[in-house]
Design an enzyme around this catalytic site. Structure first.
Site, PDB file in Angstrom:
ATOM      1  N   ASP A   1       0.828  -1.202   0.000  1.00  0.00           N
ATOM      2  CA  ASP A   1       0.000   0.000   0.000  1.00  0.00           C
ATOM      3  C   ASP A   1       0.866   1.257   0.000  1.00  0.00           C
ATOM      4  OD1 ASP A   1       0.712   0.569   2.680  1.00  0.00           O
ATOM      5  OD2 ASP A   1      -1.038  -0.453   3.476  1.00  0.00           O
ATOM      6  N   VAL A   2       0.249   2.395  -0.164  1.00  0.00           N
ATOM      7  CA  VAL A   2       0.967   3.666  -0.297  1.00  0.00           C
ATOM      8  C   VAL A   2       1.900   3.924   0.885  1.00  0.00           C
ATOM      9  CG1 VAL A   2       0.650   6.185  -0.383  1.00  0.00           C
ATOM     10  CG2 VAL A   2      -0.783   4.720  -1.764  1.00  0.00           C
TER      11      VAL A   2
END
Length: 191
Positions: A49-50
């Site tokens: 994820d980011v």
């Protein structure tokens, strides 16, 4: 016969694990913005994820991607900084499987390996995690053979120790080693 290409990268914090942003609202950094000329049809094998960083494998070969992501036999190891001084009870819950939510459904994670580790001394992130004035933190190593959506973050939160920083350090026999954030290496094969 098409010669496929394979890459090992250290995904930096703040980047999506993709080349095309399907969201129209907010501009996010994409892998194609790294200083490397990826060929067409390059795909990430799994995702980070980011807010996560670390080892990400890329390939132009869908069969290699399928082997790593869907068979459930390739281990993925994460170093995780959690909020608080983690307890033995929480470690046992994580090891034995813990109930988390996946897309609105209850899911019991499979048993995995979890050990407390010393601070791995990763370089500072651009966005600092936080400092000791806010209380203690702990580092653990979590090794899984599955990879549900935001699984490690959900697991540590369910155990009472939310994730502050997450770095994938290994996929199978491939390790992050000394790759710096944003660095890309092309390899002959992944598996």
């Amino acid at each position: 016969m098409t010669k496929h290409r394979h890459f090992i990268i250290h995904k930096p914090y703040g980047f999506l694990s993709q080349f095309i942003n399907n969201q129209t609202k907010r501009r996010k950094k994409l892998l194609g913005e790294l200083d490397f000329d990826f060929p067409e049809k390059t795909m990430a094998i799994g995702r980070l994820d980011v807010k996560s960083e670390g080892l990400l494998l890329l390939t132009t070969d869908g069969k290699v991607s399928d082997h790593i992501t869907t068979r459930g036999k390739v281990e993925k190891e994460y170093y995780v900084q959690v909020d608080g001084a983690i307890t033995n009870e929480a470690i046992e819950k994580l090891k034995n499987g813990i109930e988390i939510g996946i897309h609105g459904e209850k899911y019991m994670t499979k048993p995995c390996k979890v050990v407390v580790i010393e601070n791995p001394n990763f370089p500072e992130r651009i966005y600092k995690v936080r400092d000791d004035r806010h209380g203690p933190t702990s580092w653990i190593s979590v090794t899984l053979q599955e990879g549900k959506y935001r699984q490690v973050r959900k697991m540590t939160s369910a155990a009472g120790f939310p994730t502050l920083r997450l770095v994938r350090v290994r996929v199978g026999d491939i390790v992050l080693n000394d790759l710096k954030a944003g660095e890309v290496i092309e390899v002959d094969k992944l598996y």
